[in-house]
Design an enzyme around this catalytic site. Structure first.
Site, PDB file in Angstrom:
ATOM      1  N   ASP A 297      90.719  70.369 -35.975  1.00 45.94           N
ATOM      2  CA  ASP A 297      91.018  70.826 -37.328  1.00 45.94           C
ATOM      3  C   ASP A 297      92.543  70.784 -37.492  1.00 45.94           C
ATOM      4  O   ASP A 297      93.286  70.574 -36.539  1.00 45.94           O
ATOM      5  CB  ASP A 297      90.439  72.215 -37.601  1.00 45.94           C
ATOM      6  CG  ASP A 297      90.250  72.444 -39.115  1.00 45.94           C
ATOM      7  OD1 ASP A 297      90.848  71.689 -39.922  1.00 45.94           O
ATOM      8  OD2 ASP A 297      89.528  73.379 -39.499  1.00 45.94           O
TER       9      ASP A 297
HETATM   10  C1  NOJ Z   1      91.413  72.704 -42.622  1.00 41.49           C
HETATM   11  C2  NOJ Z   1      89.959  72.950 -42.844  1.00 41.49           C
HETATM   12  O1  NOJ Z   1      89.487  73.953 -41.974  1.00 41.49           O
HETATM   13  C3  NOJ Z   1      89.115  71.705 -42.666  1.00 41.49           C
HETATM   14  O2  NOJ Z   1      87.784  72.003 -42.987  1.00 41.49           O
HETATM   15  C4  NOJ Z   1      89.669  70.590 -43.490  1.00 41.49           C
HETATM   16  O3  NOJ Z   1      88.836  69.460 -43.400  1.00 41.49           O
HETATM   17  C5  NOJ Z   1      91.063  70.303 -43.006  1.00 41.49           C
HETATM   18  N1  NOJ Z   1      91.891  71.484 -43.233  1.00 41.49           N
HETATM   19  C6  NOJ Z   1      91.695  69.087 -43.687  1.00 41.49           C
HETATM   20  O4  NOJ Z   1      92.033  69.387 -44.978  1.00 41.49           O
END
Ligand code: NOJ
Length: 765
Positions: free
Chosen positions: A297
């Site tokens: 993530d």
């Molecule tokens: C953080 C989020 O937790 C995730 O779900 C997302 O895809 C990413 N940021 C990218 O934006």
């Protein structure tokens, strides 16, 4: 960077003519290769260690929107990395022009010309916005959900994207957590069916067309179990819970062919998920045989320093790679440290090789080597984005997502003429809030508001007053938008309107940006001044239809008690107002069912239907204190999982079993008759639950194991039959394996998890 001598290219490269770009063709001496593995090897064998590490590196967009000018500082460094072939993927790049410009650098300026894969959070639509995922889950309509994902994929692919960070398949039981809006709710079985529908919707049958994109099951794992519902908080849960509750939708995604996974921000039982070999190497890649790749993530590799698990960025990169996190989203730590770590013997080059091959494989599957600009056609982009058919598609699923919670004295559907209707509420004419919180590419003010939707019905007199206001936070930062908490200056006008009307429609709830990532709430009542507005309006007119907009279950006991009609309309996307108006006027008979339990108050949370019994469950004599309960609120929810009314009325009868027992490899059939005793045709989701009475581990009091949506005309009956076999009753037992244990079971069928008819059966292993 160290380059291979040219002659090495010529002797090693074995590329198929159909699967590589012209840049690669120039560098290759072609021999025919056929299998995917051979294709991957044909590129892989050419790569230096640095180039391999580059494929594991994902950057956020840094391209200046107005032209090909890299920004100062870090962006300039990233741009240099791109030119050196040290970037494998980009996220958050919008539009064919920008995608193409970056792809051109990757393909034409780097030594091997390996194309980039472009990711984006296409969570519920790209520019045309469908209902938030929690809302869509309330449709219990797998075809509609699949179609909605397919629309999102078609629109996103038209702007150059080929990878979405969706679906989020985290089973969510805590309404305080803002991201419940992004998932399928509290149930593993329903969540698994929805995960399959979404993966298939995004990915289609294959990537041969330019209309399908790679899906990503996230967040692996336990992210939704954040302590006290606070986003990013720690998670400490048992293996039993992981296996029986959390994993099933992830496993279903793998079985449905999902090509990527995202790990999660949280620590799980003391180890950040990003550094969990158990999750990524053992469960996902070894046990489930997942052969796509795992992306971290955003910055989650670097965040392991804050977790107190990695001592610095280098250590974090080592931990993440050793645990099987294949791609680094925005920590910039793999590209900085992996090479040194290999040289120091702290990570194995074979692990890097495995990660690279997984990423190359997905790029080949997408057809990016054959045509890196496959998704880059500006004329097609123009003709496709915002297409009329997309609007029709999201309207269809929006109607199906609405849940009718209460309809005393048949206040709904509204009469189509002769009525004076007052529309009140901060959200009633808001054209941004219905877009929800994941709508990065949608235009502000692009949703149809409830006011606009109702204006299509000309037979009544419609008046409007907002009563309360939507406010932005102290910093004026758009993401902080919420409902006003102090200003009641609009009350007087709204109350006056209500007084002179036959029916009042109040549109209340959370602004679209009051749920989502980072938007946990410790109070899940109707926010701001709205509860007071509702009570004031009620004093002058009791004929109220309360339309709720929200991204999570809210607690509204006063309204549930006093307001005659309540419609759960979530954040329904671009066509929100039209969908709501069609339901209020009966042009669509509501068929949605809650995918999450609605609590009476926040103190009951986490509350879910498939809880365990406890040693002191509900007892007859409520005078006694010593049983599992609260002193100040009932144990039952405000509205249970699976609940939802219709303008039709459905009666359940004749529950019958083909046999009272079955053996290993056998089965029984359970049937029920459902009759529409109402006056209009309607759809009903018939739900099947079971209870395993005694297990080697305690079992939930009920577990959803099947459902079927049927449509019935007035007075029509249908027999619905479900099959129960070993698969239906198996679980991850005390033996640490999935198995069906012999014993006594109950089967329940009904209109929701709380109103069922039941029978008994036995299983003999
Ligand atoms: C953080 C989020 O937790 C995730 O779900 C997302 O895809 C990413 N940021 C990218 O934006």
């Amino acid at each position: 960077m160290k380059l291979f001598p040219t002659r090495l290219f010529i002797s090693i490269v074995i590329l198929s003519l159909s699967s590589c770009s012209s840049a690669q063709k120039k560098k290759a001496n072609f021999k025919k290769v056929t299998t995917l593995e051979q294709k991957v090897d044909s590129i892989f064998n050419l790569m230096t260690l640095e180039e391999k590490i580059g494929q594991l590196n994902q950057y956020n967009g840094f391209w200046d929107i107005t032209g090909p000018v890299p920004k100062e500082g870090q962006a300039a460094k990233k741009y240099e990395h791109l030119k050196k072939g040290l970037v494998g993927s980009m996220l958050n790049v919008k539009g064919v022009k920008d995608v193409k410009a970056l792809q051109k650098i990757a393909v034409e300026q780097t030594r091997l010309g390996i194309p980039l894969i472009f990711g984006f959070d296409v969570i519920h639509g790209y520019k045309t916005i469908s209902p938030i995922p929690l809302a869509e889950s309330a449709s219990w309509d797998m075809e509609a959900i699949k179609k909605s994902a397919a629309i999102a994929a078609e629109e996103a692919s038209a702007v150059g994207l080929n990878w979405t960070f969706a679906p989020m398949v985290d089973v969510s039981r805590d309404a305080r957590w803002g991201r419940v809006m992004e998932g399928a709710g509290e149930d593993s079985y329903l969540g698994s069916q929805i995960a399959i529908a979404r993966v298939k919707g995004f990915q289609g049958e294959n990537f041969n067309s330019n209309k399908t994109i790679v899906a990503c099951a996230k967040h692996f794992a336990g992210y939704a179990q954040a302590e006290s519902g606070r986003d990013y908080n720690s998670v400490d849960i048992s293996e039993e819970m992981l296996q029986n509750v959390i994993f099933p939708p992830f496993k279903a995604s793998v079985d449905a062919g999902v090509r990527t996974f995202m790990n999660s921000f949280n620590e799980l039982n003391g180890i950040p998920a990003t550094a969990s070999s158990y999750l990524q190497r053992e469960v996902l890649k070894r046990d489930w045989k997942f052969d796509g790749f795992v992306v971290s993530d955003w910055g989650s590799i670097g965040e392991m320093i804050n977790h107190g698990y990695a001592k610095d960025g280098k250590h974090a990169a080592e931990l993440a790679m050793n645990a099987g996190s294949d791609m680094d989203m925005e920590s910039v730590l793999y590209v900085e440290h992996l090479s040194t770590l290999v040289n120091e013997g702290k990570i194995k080059e074979t692990d890097i090789n495995d990660a690279v091959k997984r990423i190359l494989k997905v790029k080949f599957e997408l057809g990016l080597f054959a045509n890196p600009y496959k998704y880059c056609d500006e004329a097609y982009e123009k003709a496709t984005v915002g297409k009329k058919e997309f609007q029709e598609g999201v309207l269809d699923v929006a109607k199906k997502s609405i849940v009718l919670l209460k309809n005393q004295n048949d206040l709904l559907p509204l009469k189509k003429s002769g009525q004076k209707i007052a529309l009140i509420g901060a959200l009633a004419n808001d054209k941004t809030s219905p877009l929800g919180s994941w709508r990065l590419a949608a235009d502000e003010n692009s949703a149809v508001s409830v006011l606009e939707g109702l204006q299509n019905y000309k037979g009544n007199t419609l008046t409007y007053s907002k009563g309360a206001d939507v406010a932005v936070g102290k910093t004026q930062f758009i993401f902080e938008t919420k409902i006003n908490e102090t200003d009641k200056s609009g009350f007087t006008e709204a109350i006056a309107l209500a007084k002179q009307s036959d029916v009042v429609i109040l549109v209340l709830g959370e602004h679209g940006l009051q749920s989502g990532e980072g938007r946990s709430r410790s109070d899940i009542g109707i926010p701001g001044v709205q509860q007071e507005l509702l009570e004031e309006v009620y004093k002058v007119n009791k004929n109220i239809v309360l339309v709720l907009n929200n991204g999570r279950p809210l607690a509204f006991p006063w309204a549930a008690e006093n307001i005659p009609a309540i419609v759960e309309a979530w954040h329904l996307g671009s066509q929100s107002g039209n969908a709501i108006a069609q339901v209020l006027y009966g042009d669509y008979n509501p068929s949605g069912k809650l995918p999450m339990t609605f609590p009476r108050n926040v103190g009951q949370v986490p509350i879910y239907y498939n809880h365990k019994s406890t040693g002191r469950p509900s007892i007859e004599n409520k005078d006694l204190v010593f049983w599992s309960h609260y002193m100040d609120v009932d144990n039952s929810p405000l509205y249970p999982f699976g609940y939802g009314l219709s303008y039709s009325k459905f009666d359940y009868s004749n529950l019958s079993l083909s046999s009272n027992s079955f053996d290993k490899n056998g089965k029984i059939e359970v049937s029920v008759t459902v009759t529409n005793s109402g006056k209009v045709t309607g759809k009903e989701v018939v739900q099947l639950y079971i209870r395993d009475l005694i297990g080697s581990l305690t079992r939930p009091v009920k577990e959803l194991k099947g459902f079927e949506m049927i449509e019935l005309k007035p007075n029509e009956s249908k027999k619905v039959t479900f099959t129960i076999n070993e698969k239906t009753i198996e679980y991850f037992s005390a033996n640490k394996k999935w198995e069906a244990e012999s014993g006594d079971f109950k089967v329940f069928i009904g209109t929701n998890s709380a109103e069922t008819i039941e029978a008994d059966f036995k299983f003999n292993n």
